[in-house]
Design an enzyme around this catalytic site. Structure first.
Site, PDB file in Angstrom:
ATOM      1  N   GLU A 140       0.850  -1.193   0.000  1.00  0.00           N
ATOM      2  CA  GLU A 140       0.000   0.000   0.000  1.00  0.00           C
ATOM      3  C   GLU A 140       0.879   1.234   0.000  1.00  0.00           C
ATOM      4  OE1 GLU A 140      -2.694   0.334   3.284  1.00  0.00           O
ATOM      5  OE2 GLU A 140      -3.576  -1.651   3.017  1.00  0.00           O
TER       6      GLU A 140
ATOM      7  N   GLU B 207     -13.895   5.228   0.503  1.00  0.00           N
ATOM      8  CA  GLU B 207     -14.784   4.262   1.163  1.00  0.00           C
ATOM      9  C   GLU B 207     -15.439   4.914   2.377  1.00  0.00           C
ATOM     10  OE1 GLU B 207     -12.746   0.278   1.549  1.00  0.00           O
ATOM     11  OE2 GLU B 207     -11.168   1.386   0.500  1.00  0.00           O
TER      12      GLU B 207
ATOM     13  N   LYS C 259     -15.184   3.401   6.253  1.00  0.00           N
ATOM     14  CA  LYS C 259     -13.916   3.145   6.949  1.00  0.00           C
ATOM     15  C   LYS C 259     -13.913   3.937   8.257  1.00  0.00           C
ATOM     16  CE  LYS C 259     -10.048   2.083   5.508  1.00  0.00           C
ATOM     17  NZ  LYS C 259      -8.647   2.150   5.091  1.00  0.00           N
TER      18      LYS C 259
ATOM     19  N   GLU D 183      -9.126   8.575   6.364  1.00  0.00           N
ATOM     20  CA  GLU D 183      -9.335   7.156   6.091  1.00  0.00           C
ATOM     21  C   GLU D 183     -10.389   6.931   5.011  1.00  0.00           C
ATOM     22  OE1 GLU D 183      -7.727   4.314   7.413  1.00  0.00           O
ATOM     23  OE2 GLU D 183      -6.338   5.930   7.900  1.00  0.00           O
TER      24      GLU D 183
END
Length: 463
Positions: A265, A321, A324, A330
């Site tokens: 990542e 998203e 999250k 985040e």
């Protein structure tokens, strides 16, 4: 000329995985923590539109694996953290997991990596740490039993596996895992010719020390900012290389200097909360475009400690998203909005020159926000859930909710939203310094517009 090609062909033939596996092709992490995301088949179309060559998922979702069949995309799947401990002591369970989650799709779906857990060494349950390597061994054996010889086994690690990281040559694994977990893990990875899968985010060290670390250095934009390691003489022109090399030197310390690195990542948030510096579209696009350019450079550039080495990679993440947990960043790492529109232009093949992209919005939060911030109920939040969150905020003591008690000067009997917003603001103002957040399972959001009314003045956080 033909004779010169023979050694490379032989090397590719002998290595248990294909040569394409160790190319600098860039992939993307496909997270699923959103209630508004496109279908797997549509998501695969979008992944292709980004010109990604790999995709990593955080489970073994059968619908996604089915959608990835015959696409040519290399795929990484994952054993969930909660299963690792049981698999570590049970070969039959490992065999069953592989049989159920990999065999039905393989090899039409090009599953090339199987990760045993995600950032488990960052968790507080240290009893599970010692299960990781035994589970990796059992999963590897299960793959062999099922004839999946091309699948590499690993696990993902965050940078907090290091006890020391600066200068890079001082890189040292934490004392609680160095000999007990990291050494046997590296031994396994070395023996199986796999990779150390590493999550590398320059955003986090920069945002915690923006006065010490230059932003351009973190974004691969520095023209004349360098750091020289006094012990090795190696010169660094960006924070990413510095972070990766600190892990390489830590591996060297425990006797495994040659295990390959796979960037599991990396990325930069395109948005966040008011108290989060530098999370914006300009920085996210700049970082991701530059890191892709680095990964796809021909010949490979590597890092100062490993010049010319290939760094296979996955960019985080496919989507913003909305479910999250944690701070706002985040939920803002996506290359795409949930409806599929790009947050900014990017080509993961690295073929588009940087000069061809459209201008980006000017960043407005590269310096810390100075002013008051309130924490209020999020628009459209479920009222039942808000009631439970109100009870939680008010149960933490410190007279958090006294003004909204019956006959309190902020009590608004006809507005749950106002009472909850007061409780959230009061809670955050009192407990932020000790770890309290303005999140409440997604029910809260930050605002710089004062929600106070009449005699009722809402507590705020001042940055």
């Amino acid at each position: 000329m033909e004779k010169a090609l023979i050694p490379l062909f032989i090397l590719c033939f002998l290595v248990s995985s294909s040569c394409a596996e160790i190319s600098g092709a860039v992939g993307v992490n496909y997270g699923q923590l959103g209630n508004n995301l496109p279908t797997p088949s549509r998501s695969v179309e979008l992944i292709k539109s980004l010109k990604a060559k790999r995709v990593k998922i955080y489970d073994a979702n059968p619908e996604i694996l089915k959608a990835l069949k015959n696409t040519g995309l290399q795929v990484s799947i994952m054993v969930p953290n909660q299963l690792v401990k049981n698999i570590s002591t049970n070969q039959t369970l490992a065999n069953q997991w592989v049989h159920t989650n990999l065999v039905p799709f393989y090899p039409e779906t090009l599953i090339r990596y199987l990760l045993v857990g995600n950032e488990m060494l960052s968790g507080t349950d240290n009893s599970s740490w010692f299960s990781i390597v035994p589970a990796m061994r059992k999963i590897k054996k299960a793959l062999k039993i099922h004839g999946a010889h091309k699948v590499k086994v690993g696990t993902t690690l965050a940078m907090d596996v290091l006890q020391s990281s600066f200068p890079p040559s001082n890189g040292t694994f934490r004392s609680d895992i160095s000999s007990s977990v990291m050494k046997p893990m590296l031994q396994f990875l070395n023996r199986t010719k796999s990779f150390l899968f590493l999550d590398v985010y320059p955003y986090f060290p920069w945002s915690s020390e923006p006065k010490t670390i230059n932003l351009d250095y973190a974004l691969f934009q520095s023209k004349n900012i360098t750091i020289t390691d006094p012990n090795t003489g190696l010169t660094y022109t960006n924070l990413f290389d510095q972070m990766v090399d600190s892990v390489i030197f830590a591996m060297k310390r425990v006797g495994y200097p040659d295990v390959r690195i796979f960037i599991a990542e990396t990325g930069w948030p395109n948005g966040g909360d008011y108290d989060q510096i530098g999370a914006n579209i300009y920085n996210a696009a700049t970082y991701n475009r530059n890191v892709v350019k680095k990964f796809t450079a021909k010949p490979p550039v590597g890092t100062p400690a490993r010049p010319g080495s290939v760094l296979p990679s996955f960019i985080f993440a496919l989507y913003n998203e909305n479910q999250k947990p944690g701070p706002g960043t985040e939920r803002h790492f996506g290359l795409l909005h949930p409806h599929g529109k790009p947050v900014y232009e990017i080509d993961l093949s690295g073929e588009t020159p940087l000069s061809e992209y459209k201008p980006l919005p000017v960043p407005e939060n590269n310096t810390p926000y100075k002013g008051k911030i309130w924490c209020v109920a999020a628009k459209g939040a479920n009222k039942t859930a808000l009631g439970l969150a109100l009870s939680y905020a008010c149960s933490q003591g410190n007279k958090t909710c006294d003004p909204i008690q019956p006959r309190g000067y902020c009590r608004h009997p006809n507005s749950l939203i106002r009472d909850v917003s007061y409780a959230f603001s009061s809670y955050w103002a009192q407990f932020k310094k000790t770890g309290g957040s303005c999140y409440f399972d997604g029910l809260a959001t930050q605002t710089i517009k004062d929600p106070s009314y009449g005699y009722c003045k809402f507590p705020s956080v001042t940055l």
